[in-house]
Design a protein around this motif. Sequence first.
Motif, PDB file in Angstrom:
ATOM      1  N   PRO A 128      15.574   9.426  78.792  1.00 42.24           N
ATOM      2  CA  PRO A 128      14.392   9.566  77.928  1.00 42.24           C
ATOM      3  C   PRO A 128      14.468   8.770  76.631  1.00 42.24           C
ATOM      4  O   PRO A 128      13.433   8.484  76.022  1.00 42.24           O
ATOM      5  N   ALA A 129      15.679   8.390  76.207  1.00 40.75           N
ATOM      6  CA  ALA A 129      15.814   7.646  74.953  1.00 40.75           C
ATOM      7  C   ALA A 129      16.096   6.167  75.167  1.00 40.75           C
ATOM      8  O   ALA A 129      16.302   5.431  74.200  1.00 40.75           O
ATOM      9  N   ALA A 130      16.094   5.706  76.426  1.00 40.41           N
ATOM     10  CA  ALA A 130      16.384   4.298  76.700  1.00 40.41           C
ATOM     11  C   ALA A 130      15.353   3.389  76.024  1.00 40.41           C
ATOM     12  O   ALA A 130      14.156   3.604  76.135  1.00 40.41           O
ATOM     13  N   GLY A 131      15.817   2.395  75.306  1.00 44.33           N
ATOM     14  CA  GLY A 131      14.922   1.447  74.647  1.00 44.33           C
ATOM     15  C   GLY A 131      14.361   1.929  73.332  1.00 44.33           C
ATOM     16  O   GLY A 131      13.576   1.210  72.698  1.00 44.33           O
ATOM     17  N   CYS A 132      14.742   3.124  72.900  1.00 49.65           N
ATOM     18  CA  CYS A 132      14.210   3.678  71.646  1.00 49.65           C
ATOM     19  C   CYS A 132      15.133   3.338  70.478  1.00 49.65           C
ATOM     20  O   CYS A 132      16.345   3.196  70.642  1.00 49.65           O
ATOM     21  N   ASN A 133      14.549   3.245  69.302  1.00 52.03           N
ATOM     22  CA  ASN A 133      15.370   3.034  68.115  1.00 52.03           C
ATOM     23  C   ASN A 133      15.968   4.369  67.657  1.00 52.03           C
ATOM     24  O   ASN A 133      15.706   5.417  68.256  1.00 52.03           O
ATOM     25  N   ALA A 134      16.763   4.329  66.589  1.00 56.59           N
ATOM     26  CA  ALA A 134      17.490   5.522  66.149  1.00 56.59           C
ATOM     27  C   ALA A 134      16.547   6.663  65.774  1.00 56.59           C
ATOM     28  O   ALA A 134      16.792   7.831  66.109  1.00 56.59           O
ATOM     29  N   VAL A 135      15.465   6.335  65.086  1.00 58.55           N
ATOM     30  CA  VAL A 135      14.513   7.371  64.664  1.00 58.55           C
ATOM     31  C   VAL A 135      13.832   7.995  65.875  1.00 58.55           C
ATOM     32  O   VAL A 135      13.706   9.224  65.980  1.00 58.55           O
ATOM     33  N   GLU A 136      13.400   7.159  66.816  1.00 60.04           N
ATOM     34  CA  GLU A 136      12.734   7.661  68.018  1.00 60.04           C
ATOM     35  C   GLU A 136      13.683   8.518  68.857  1.00 60.04           C
ATOM     36  O   GLU A 136      13.285   9.549  69.411  1.00 60.04           O
ATOM     37  N   THR A 137      14.957   8.110  68.909  1.00 58.86           N
ATOM     38  CA  THR A 137      15.949   8.880  69.661  1.00 58.86           C
ATOM     39  C   THR A 137      16.132  10.265  69.051  1.00 58.86           C
ATOM     40  O   THR A 137      16.213  11.267  69.773  1.00 58.86           O
ATOM     41  N   GLU A 138      16.195  10.340  67.740  1.00 57.78           N
ATOM     42  CA  GLU A 138      16.342  11.632  67.065  1.00 57.78           C
ATOM     43  C   GLU A 138      15.137  12.531  67.342  1.00 57.78           C
ATOM     44  O   GLU A 138      15.286  13.741  67.540  1.00 57.78           O
ATOM     45  N   GLU A 139      13.944  11.946  67.367  1.00 59.16           N
ATOM     46  CA  GLU A 139      12.741  12.723  67.652  1.00 59.16           C
ATOM     47  C   GLU A 139      12.774  13.273  69.073  1.00 59.16           C
ATOM     48  O   GLU A 139      12.416  14.429  69.313  1.00 59.16           O
ATOM     49  N   ILE A 140      13.229  12.439  70.007  1.00 58.37           N
ATOM     50  CA  ILE A 140      13.261  12.859  71.401  1.00 58.37           C
ATOM     51  C   ILE A 140      14.312  13.935  71.643  1.00 58.37           C
ATOM     52  O   ILE A 140      14.060  14.932  72.322  1.00 58.37           O
ATOM     53  N   ASP A 141      15.512  13.769  71.065  1.00 56.44           N
ATOM     54  CA  ASP A 141      16.533  14.779  71.338  1.00 56.44           C
ATOM     55  C   ASP A 141      16.202  16.107  70.651  1.00 56.44           C
ATOM     56  O   ASP A 141      16.515  17.177  71.181  1.00 56.44           O
ATOM     57  N   ALA A 142      15.514  16.058  69.500  1.00 57.92           N
ATOM     58  CA  ALA A 142      15.075  17.293  68.855  1.00 57.92           C
ATOM     59  C   ALA A 142      14.036  17.999  69.723  1.00 57.92           C
ATOM     60  O   ALA A 142      14.045  19.237  69.854  1.00 57.92           O
ATOM     61  N   PHE A 143      13.157  17.227  70.351  1.00 55.02           N
ATOM     62  CA  PHE A 143      12.132  17.795  71.226  1.00 55.02           C
ATOM     63  C   PHE A 143      12.765  18.410  72.472  1.00 55.02           C
ATOM     64  O   PHE A 143      12.373  19.486  72.917  1.00 55.02           O
ATOM     65  N   ILE A 144      13.771  17.738  73.037  1.00 61.15           N
ATOM     66  CA  ILE A 144      14.454  18.259  74.217  1.00 61.15           C
ATOM     67  C   ILE A 144      15.136  19.595  73.894  1.00 61.15           C
ATOM     68  O   ILE A 144      15.059  20.556  74.666  1.00 61.15           O
ATOM     69  N   ALA A 145      15.788  19.648  72.739  1.00 63.96           N
ATOM     70  CA  ALA A 145      16.443  20.896  72.324  1.00 63.96           C
ATOM     71  C   ALA A 145      15.411  22.001  72.129  1.00 63.96           C
ATOM     72  O   ALA A 145      15.650  23.167  72.483  1.00 63.96           O
ATOM     73  N   GLU A 146      14.266  21.639  71.604  1.00 66.53           N
ATOM     74  CA  GLU A 146      13.181  22.607  71.405  1.00 66.53           C
ATOM     75  C   GLU A 146      12.686  23.146  72.751  1.00 66.53           C
ATOM     76  O   GLU A 146      12.416  24.345  72.897  1.00 66.53           O
ATOM     77  N   LEU A 147      12.569  22.268  73.736  1.00 75.82           N
ATOM     78  CA  LEU A 147      12.117  22.692  75.066  1.00 75.82           C
ATOM     79  C   LEU A 147      13.113  23.654  75.698  1.00 75.82           C
ATOM     80  O   LEU A 147      12.730  24.662  76.296  1.00 75.82           O
ATOM     81  N   ALA A 148      14.405  23.332  75.579  1.00 72.05           N
ATOM     82  CA  ALA A 148      15.433  24.211  76.135  1.00 72.05           C
ATOM     83  C   ALA A 148      15.385  25.587  75.478  1.00 72.05           C
ATOM     84  O   ALA A 148      15.591  26.611  76.145  1.00 72.05           O
ATOM     85  N   ALA A 149      15.075  25.618  74.205  1.00 71.44           N
ATOM     86  CA  ALA A 149      15.009  26.888  73.480  1.00 71.44           C
ATOM     87  C   ALA A 149      13.886  27.791  73.999  1.00 71.44           C
ATOM     88  O   ALA A 149      13.923  29.008  73.802  1.00 71.44           O
ATOM     89  N   THR A 150      12.907  27.199  74.682  1.00 74.78           N
ATOM     90  CA  THR A 150      11.818  28.001  75.256  1.00 74.78           C
ATOM     91  C   THR A 150      12.195  28.573  76.624  1.00 74.78           C
ATOM     92  O   THR A 150      11.415  29.315  77.220  1.00 74.78           O
ATOM     93  N   GLY A 151      13.384  28.207  77.143  1.00 72.29           N
ATOM     94  CA  GLY A 151      13.830  28.749  78.418  1.00 72.29           C
ATOM     95  C   GLY A 151      13.780  27.777  79.577  1.00 72.29           C
ATOM     96  O   GLY A 151      14.154  28.125  80.702  1.00 72.29           O
ATOM     97  N   ILE A 152      13.335  26.548  79.335  1.00 74.47           N
ATOM     98  CA  ILE A 152      13.304  25.538  80.394  1.00 74.47           C
ATOM     99  C   ILE A 152      14.721  25.021  80.630  1.00 74.47           C
ATOM    100  O   ILE A 152      15.454  24.730  79.690  1.00 74.47           O
ATOM    101  N   GLY A 153      15.105  24.899  81.900  1.00 74.65           N
ATOM    102  CA  GLY A 153      16.381  24.279  82.221  1.00 74.65           C
ATOM    103  C   GLY A 153      16.217  22.772  82.206  1.00 74.65           C
ATOM    104  O   GLY A 153      15.298  22.239  82.830  1.00 74.65           O
TER     105      GLY A 153
END
Length: 272
Positions: free
Chosen positions: A178-203
């Motif tokens: 999901p972070a391929a080709g993204c810059n550092a800022v975009e990568t941080e946004e994506i990994d924060a979103f992924i962690a947020e999704l997991a917190a809702t109970g999604i595997g």
Amino acid sequence: MTLLQVEGLGISFGGLRAVNDVGFSASAGEIVSVIGPNGAGKTTLFNMISGVYLPDRGRVMLDGQDVTRFEPHLLARMGMTRTFQNLQIFQDMTVLENVIVGFHLAERGHLLADLLALPGTKRRSAEVREKAMALLTRVRLDKAAEQVAGNLSYGALKRLEIVRALAMSPRVLLLDEPAAGCNAVETEEIDAFIAELAATGIGILLVEHDMKMVMRISNHIVVLDHGEKIAEGKPDEVSRNPEVISAYLGTVDAEQDEQDEEDEKEATHAVG
């Protein structure tokens, strides 16, 4: 609660064994990352789990049910969706329309009612639009909702693809780089979103080359090398595993050798 159970998966192409006897599990709210050098078999493994490839052996269990031979659209209806390493976005459609497509794939509307534009259909369309906008707001793409998707930055397109997968209300979400080709800022946004999704109970099942991101957000890591599982465990355990270090250092050493050769050629040319 275990949502996804992978047991002894393997597949061969033309006599070449691409993945052999790989197994692991993912629970609700857990981020499991699959890592390994290029050619390790990560995407092939993803393709077997998501129904794109039919494995030669082993099985995939989704919430206790054997879904090994299920096609991708059936798996999606059962709660397993994925993104791809190469973007699968409708570039000429708007950002909002891309997400709405995901909702339409998930819903079981009546074709005749849709054709006749009955009140129930209009109400459902309004509800879908509202839900789509809510998802876009979560990734800060709501202001771009009416823009043509092809005009977005690469990082924004990556977030859009994740959002469209979420439109199908998955219990298990497979994310291929999901972070391929993204810059550092975009990568941080994506990994924060992924962690947020997991917190809702999604595997979450993740394939990613950005090791900083993997170590930061993963609960469990599975390491592949030449189609074989060579290690698995928590991030700190995996990072100290000698086999993992050897697999990755081998790649680094090869790259360094190539760079040394290039430097030597440049130096020789300069002297000449």
